[in-house]
Design an enzyme around this catalytic site. Structure first.
Site, mmCIF file in Angstrom:
data_model
loop_
_atom_site.group_PDB
_atom_site.id
_atom_site.type_symbol
_atom_site.label_atom_id
_atom_site.label_comp_id
_atom_site.label_asym_id
_atom_site.label_seq_id
_atom_site.Cartn_x
_atom_site.Cartn_y
_atom_site.Cartn_z
ATOM 1 N N ARG A 95 -0.094 -0.040 2.763
ATOM 2 C CA ARG A 95 -0.125 -0.260 4.206
ATOM 3 C C ARG A 95 1.102 -1.061 4.612
ATOM 4 N NH1 ARG A 95 -3.085 3.409 4.681
ATOM 5 N NH2 ARG A 95 -5.232 3.442 5.451
ATOM 6 N N HIS A 128 3.507 8.678 7.067
ATOM 7 C CA HIS A 128 2.164 8.482 6.497
ATOM 8 C C HIS A 128 1.596 9.817 5.994
ATOM 9 C CE1 HIS A 128 -1.553 5.667 6.667
ATOM 10 N NE2 HIS A 128 -1.698 6.565 5.709
HETATM 11 P P1 NDP Z 1 -9.242 0.603 -4.004
HETATM 12 O O1 NDP Z 1 -10.085 -0.239 -3.143
HETATM 13 O O2 NDP Z 1 -9.873 1.577 -4.937
HETATM 14 O O3 NDP Z 1 -8.289 -0.328 -4.892
HETATM 15 C C1 NDP Z 1 -7.678 -1.436 -4.371
HETATM 16 C C2 NDP Z 1 -6.919 -2.148 -5.483
HETATM 17 O O4 NDP Z 1 -6.198 -3.222 -4.913
HETATM 18 C C3 NDP Z 1 -7.858 -2.748 -6.543
HETATM 19 O O5 NDP Z 1 -7.295 -2.647 -7.815
HETATM 20 C C4 NDP Z 1 -7.926 -4.211 -6.111
HETATM 21 O O6 NDP Z 1 -8.181 -5.131 -7.153
HETATM 22 C C5 NDP Z 1 -6.527 -4.419 -5.596
HETATM 23 N N1 NDP Z 1 -6.511 -5.561 -4.679
HETATM 24 C C6 NDP Z 1 -7.159 -5.715 -3.515
HETATM 25 N N2 NDP Z 1 -6.910 -6.942 -2.999
HETATM 26 C C7 NDP Z 1 -6.104 -7.562 -3.875
HETATM 27 C C8 NDP Z 1 -5.507 -8.855 -3.916
HETATM 28 N N3 NDP Z 1 -5.724 -9.752 -2.964
HETATM 29 N N4 NDP Z 1 -4.748 -9.155 -4.980
HETATM 30 C C9 NDP Z 1 -4.529 -8.265 -5.975
HETATM 31 N N5 NDP Z 1 -5.071 -7.019 -5.998
HETATM 32 C C10 NDP Z 1 -5.841 -6.679 -4.953
HETATM 33 O O7 NDP Z 1 -8.231 1.357 -3.039
HETATM 34 P P2 NDP Z 1 -7.544 2.803 -3.200
HETATM 35 O O8 NDP Z 1 -6.783 2.822 -4.484
HETATM 36 O O9 NDP Z 1 -8.509 3.882 -2.925
HETATM 37 O O10 NDP Z 1 -6.549 2.760 -1.955
HETATM 38 C C11 NDP Z 1 -5.602 1.719 -1.836
HETATM 39 C C12 NDP Z 1 -4.935 1.811 -0.486
HETATM 40 O O11 NDP Z 1 -4.018 2.903 -0.460
HETATM 41 C C13 NDP Z 1 -5.859 2.098 0.689
HETATM 42 O O12 NDP Z 1 -6.533 0.920 1.110
HETATM 43 C C14 NDP Z 1 -4.892 2.594 1.725
HETATM 44 O O13 NDP Z 1 -4.386 1.491 2.439
HETATM 45 C C15 NDP Z 1 -3.768 3.224 0.897
HETATM 46 N N6 NDP Z 1 -3.727 4.695 1.041
HETATM 47 C C16 NDP Z 1 -2.593 5.257 1.560
HETATM 48 C C17 NDP Z 1 -2.503 6.620 1.715
HETATM 49 C C18 NDP Z 1 -1.242 7.258 2.214
HETATM 50 O O14 NDP Z 1 -1.242 8.461 2.539
HETATM 51 N N7 NDP Z 1 -0.139 6.543 2.294
HETATM 52 C C19 NDP Z 1 -3.619 7.511 1.354
HETATM 53 C C20 NDP Z 1 -4.750 6.826 0.774
HETATM 54 C C21 NDP Z 1 -4.789 5.454 0.631
HETATM 55 P P3 NDP Z 1 -9.563 -5.063 -8.007
HETATM 56 O O15 NDP Z 1 -9.373 -3.902 -8.967
HETATM 57 O O16 NDP Z 1 -9.593 -6.373 -8.691
HETATM 58 O O17 NDP Z 1 -10.655 -4.835 -7.009
#
Ligand code: NDP
Length: 331
Positions: A243, A291
């Site tokens: 994001r 995007h």
């Molecule tokens: P998930 O919720 O499956 O994974 C999120 C990951 O981020 C987890 O490993 C989590 O850690 C980590 N995380 C969250 N907060 C923190 C923090 N404060 N510090 C360190 N690590 C953190 O999300 P997805 O993989 O499904 O998607 C990720 C993002 O990708 C979406 O939220 C969206 O914004 C973006 N996206 C973009 C797209 C595009 O077309 N550009 C399409 C789809 C998604 P933990 O494993 O410990 O929970």
């Protein structure tokens, strides 16, 4: 006997057909309506699907993308909200979903492979120096010999969810040394892992191509600022598919101008569509895309919503579903 009574009680709680409201805001509802109707039928769910038009329908579930606040006031019988995307930052920022109403988001649903493909293309572009060839100078034929580095750069992925893991796997398959950073400690075969704020500095220090696949939360907003860029090796690259709010734009531009960073490939922005006056458009070291790294595929997404809804109907608690959103942490 007891189980029949329990079943009747459950059926009384969930009147048939189930009413579902679909509020898609900027997305066209037609494709979604068709995909969802097909998926609900395939899952054997008796469903009446209404596109939200401002009038209450007595819905028990809502399938949404940026829904209006009025929907929740008009539909007090909702038991869960399904978000038509992997990211819930925009939904949570609107603060329209009543507290206690479970939110379920998409998990992968076909997006992970696509996002990995996008990132691998960006990696190939960096390692082959593709920008030297396009566009070809007017009238020129033939290429200048160019030396390229033999050792692949070390790739570091922020976020080890469905997106981050798919990116890591793909990059590793192409021979890039990979590392990942998450909130909670993780162990993944063949991947150097780092966690939490203590792990961020060493993670950035070894990362020559940084890929952001984090959700946008209170903790990840503005995470990639001048201090973060200063910890990376000189001449590193940034790819953002998470994001826009995770990157401080001015600090990224300054790091590019100083030569601290070599390039940025950005698919997501603080404001989308990217405003015409934004300096990213004309910066020679920045590539912007609208995007599109991972469009949400209707069929798999609708199938996932139908499967989750069937689980809820069987009595599985929402917090046990794969895409359950923990509002306290913001993803
Ligand atoms: P998930 O919720 O499956 O994974 C999120 C990951 O981020 C987890 O490993 C989590 O850690 C980590 N995380 C969250 N907060 C923190 C923090 N404060 N510090 C360190 N690590 C953190 O999300 P997805 O993989 O499904 O998607 C990720 C993002 O990708 C979406 O939220 C969206 O914004 C973006 N996206 C973009 C797209 C595009 O077309 N550009 C399409 C789809 C998604 P933990 O494993 O410990 O929970």
């Amino acid at each position: 006997m007891a189980s029949i009574e329990a079943q009747s009680r459950r059926l009384a709680r969930f009147p048939r057909p189930m009413k579902i409201t679909l509020a898609t805001a900027t997305m066209s509802p037609e494709g979604w309506r068709e995909a969802l109707a097909h998926a609900f039928a395939a899952a054997g769910l008796d469903v009446e699907l209404h596109a939200w038009d401002g009038r209450p329908t007595g819905a028990t579930y809502a399938v949404v993308w940026l829904p209006p606040a009025e929907l929740f006031a008009a539909e007090p019988g909702l038991r869960a909200v399904f978000n038509l995307g992997a990211g819930v930052d925009a939904l949570l920022a609107r603060d329209v979903v009543p507290a206690g109403l479970p939110i379920v988001r998409l998990v992968d649903a076909g997006m992970a492979t696509k996002i990995a493909e996008y990132v691998c293309f960006a990696l190939a572009r960096i390692t082959r120096g593709l920008d030297r060839f396009a566009p070809a100078p007017h009238g020129s034929r033939g290429w200048q010999a160019a030396s390229s580095r033999e050792e692949p750069p070390r790739v570091g992925v922020l976020g080890l969810g469905a997106m981050g893991l798919a990116i890591l796997e793909a990059a590793a398959r192409f021979g890039y040394p990979v590392a990942g950073w998450s909130r909670r400690p993780r162990r993944i075969a063949g991947v150097e892992t780092f966690a939490d704020s203590a792990g961020l500095e060493p993670f950035l220090g070894r990362t020559e191509v940084l890929v952001n696949a984090l959700p946008l939360t209170g903790e990840t907003r503005d995470l990639l600022d001048r201090h973060a860029f200063a910890r990376m090796p000189r001449g590193a690259h940034v790819i953002n598919v998470g994001r826009g709010g995770t990157i401080v734009d001015e600090d990224l531009l300054a790091a590019l101008d100083e030569g601290r960073l070599a390039s940025a490939t950005l698919d997501v922005f603080r404001v989308e569509p990217l405003p015409a006056e934004h300096p990213f458009w004309s910066h020679p070291k920045v590539t912007v895309t609208p995007h599109l790294a991972a469009p949400t595929p209707h069929g798999p997404a609708a199938g996932q919503i139908a499967a989750a809804l069937a689980q809820l109907e069987k009595g599985v608690p929402a917090h046990e579903l794969p895409g359950y959103v923990d509002r306290a942490v913001g993803y």
